[in-house]
Design a protein around this motif. Sequence first.
Motif, mmCIF file in Angstrom:
data_model
loop_
_atom_site.group_PDB
_atom_site.id
_atom_site.type_symbol
_atom_site.label_atom_id
_atom_site.label_comp_id
_atom_site.label_asym_id
_atom_site.label_seq_id
_atom_site.Cartn_x
_atom_site.Cartn_y
_atom_site.Cartn_z
ATOM 1 N N THR A 1 15.237 12.110 3.049
ATOM 2 C CA THR A 1 13.768 12.035 3.009
ATOM 3 C C THR A 1 13.284 11.360 1.731
ATOM 4 O OG1 THR A 1 13.703 14.294 2.124
ATOM 5 C CG2 THR A 1 13.363 14.042 4.495
ATOM 6 N N THR A 2 13.943 11.655 0.614
ATOM 7 C CA THR A 2 13.561 11.041 -0.665
ATOM 8 C C THR A 2 13.892 9.555 -0.680
ATOM 9 O OG1 THR A 2 14.038 13.154 -1.764
ATOM 10 C CG2 THR A 2 13.788 11.219 -3.173
ATOM 11 N N PHE A 3 15.065 9.206 -0.173
ATOM 12 C CA PHE A 3 15.483 7.798 -0.145
ATOM 13 C C PHE A 3 14.542 6.965 0.730
ATOM 14 C CE2 PHE A 3 17.812 4.343 1.931
ATOM 15 C CZ PHE A 3 18.208 3.613 0.817
ATOM 16 N N ILE A 4 14.176 7.508 1.902
ATOM 17 C CA ILE A 4 13.271 6.767 2.784
ATOM 18 C C ILE A 4 11.906 6.599 2.121
ATOM 19 C CG2 ILE A 4 12.048 6.785 5.003
ATOM 20 C CD1 ILE A 4 14.447 8.206 6.210
ATOM 21 N N GLY A 5 11.428 7.653 1.439
ATOM 22 C CA GLY A 5 10.161 7.554 0.720
ATOM 23 C C GLY A 5 10.200 6.468 -0.342
ATOM 24 N N LEU A 6 11.322 6.377 -1.071
ATOM 25 C CA LEU A 6 11.495 5.340 -2.079
ATOM 26 C C LEU A 6 11.555 3.957 -1.424
ATOM 27 C CD1 LEU A 6 12.114 4.520 -5.028
ATOM 28 C CD2 LEU A 6 14.538 4.940 -4.539
ATOM 29 N N LYS A 7 12.264 3.860 -0.322
ATOM 30 C CA LYS A 7 12.401 2.596 0.396
ATOM 31 C C LYS A 7 11.047 2.093 0.905
ATOM 32 C CE LYS A 7 15.239 0.524 4.082
ATOM 33 N NZ LYS A 7 14.186 0.043 4.991
ATOM 34 N N ARG A 8 10.230 3.013 1.408
ATOM 35 C CA ARG A 8 8.928 2.637 1.961
ATOM 36 C C ARG A 8 7.998 2.057 0.887
ATOM 37 N NH1 ARG A 8 11.404 2.660 5.907
ATOM 38 N NH2 ARG A 8 11.084 3.910 7.802
ATOM 39 N N ILE A 9 8.020 2.628 -0.304
ATOM 40 C CA ILE A 9 7.126 2.088 -1.342
ATOM 41 C C ILE A 9 7.620 0.729 -1.810
ATOM 42 C CG2 ILE A 9 8.235 3.099 -3.389
ATOM 43 C CD1 ILE A 9 4.457 2.694 -2.670
ATOM 44 N N ARG A 10 8.914 0.493 -1.782
ATOM 45 C CA ARG A 10 9.433 -0.830 -2.131
ATOM 46 C C ARG A 10 9.069 -1.861 -1.067
ATOM 47 N NH1 ARG A 10 15.472 0.478 -4.709
ATOM 48 N NH2 ARG A 10 14.691 1.281 -6.701
ATOM 49 N N GLU A 11 8.831 -1.374 0.144
ATOM 50 C CA GLU A 11 8.388 -2.245 1.234
ATOM 51 C C GLU A 11 6.864 -2.385 1.261
ATOM 52 O OE1 GLU A 11 12.041 -0.992 4.297
ATOM 53 O OE2 GLU A 11 10.030 -0.145 4.528
ATOM 54 N N ARG A 12 6.200 -1.726 0.299
ATOM 55 C CA ARG A 12 4.735 -1.742 0.185
ATOM 56 C C ARG A 12 4.046 -1.026 1.349
ATOM 57 N NH1 ARG A 12 4.445 -2.830 -5.127
ATOM 58 N NH2 ARG A 12 5.591 -4.731 -5.656
ATOM 59 N N ASN A 13 4.763 -0.141 1.995
ATOM 60 C CA ASN A 13 4.184 0.652 3.083
ATOM 61 C C ASN A 13 3.720 1.983 2.494
ATOM 62 O OD1 ASN A 13 3.566 2.122 5.407
ATOM 63 N ND2 ASN A 13 5.259 1.254 6.576
ATOM 64 N N ILE A 14 2.503 1.986 1.977
ATOM 65 C CA ILE A 14 2.011 3.125 1.197
ATOM 66 C C ILE A 14 1.858 4.386 2.040
ATOM 67 C CG2 ILE A 14 0.067 3.994 -0.168
ATOM 68 C CD1 ILE A 14 -0.364 1.127 -1.137
ATOM 69 N N GLN A 15 1.269 4.251 3.235
ATOM 70 C CA GLN A 15 1.063 5.432 4.070
ATOM 71 C C GLN A 15 2.395 6.094 4.434
ATOM 72 O OE1 GLN A 15 -1.395 4.909 7.551
ATOM 73 N NE2 GLN A 15 -0.784 6.852 8.441
ATOM 74 N N SER A 16 3.364 5.295 4.865
ATOM 75 C CA SER A 16 4.670 5.833 5.218
ATOM 76 C C SER A 16 5.360 6.433 3.996
ATOM 77 C CB SER A 16 5.554 4.747 5.832
ATOM 78 O OG SER A 16 6.804 5.271 6.226
#
Length: 220
Positions: A131-146
């Motif tokens: 869950t933490t890794f996906i959260g980190l990955k999403r912000i690097r993808e600029r997907n703020i809501q996710s």
Amino acid sequence: MGKRKINWTVWLSYLVITGFIVYILITYGLNDPKKAAMVSGKLENPSFHYQTWKILFFFHISTGAIALILGPLQFLKVSRKNIKVHRTIGKIYVSSIFLSVPAGICLAFYATGGIGGTIGFLILDIVWMVTTFIGLKRIRERNIQSHQEWMLRSYAVTLVFVTFRLLMPMLVFLFHLGFAIGFPLAVIASMIINLSFTERYLKRNRTAGKKSTRYTCSAE
């Protein structure tokens, strides 16, 4: 009204977290850890390496405590508005989890409750990392809501530290399930409870967001 609700949630979170940290400090810091119920049971096993367990345990709870303390700050509007502060806190939060998980995996093999406890904690550590890794990955993808949704899930798993400590004595002692059943059951149940509340919260937010969008479109 919305801001006040978030502040009360954060203050309540810190009240619970403070109680948990005080309990840990008293049980394993001020008192001899060997006298704690879960540790005394482990000492009966000749193959139990107490010193190794002790180092891993204190490292695990220290890094976990950092994540517990920092998590609620990230959900405040003040933190989100200050990008530098938000990123700094986020990096420390993620790093503390990435450091805590390997120690937690090692500790799982010393878990009270035998193989059931080991499996329960391994699942917990894996879900915590994912869950933490996906959260980190999403912000690097600029997907703020996710990113926000996955980091909320990450913190829900972080809070299993607290939920487990509340639920485990009830299952083990109040319902007389014993450590073999009550311990792993408390781990899994705590994770399910925390994530269920999180998903309900996220679903309600999505529904409110859709209604707000429809209202805005109709007004235009």
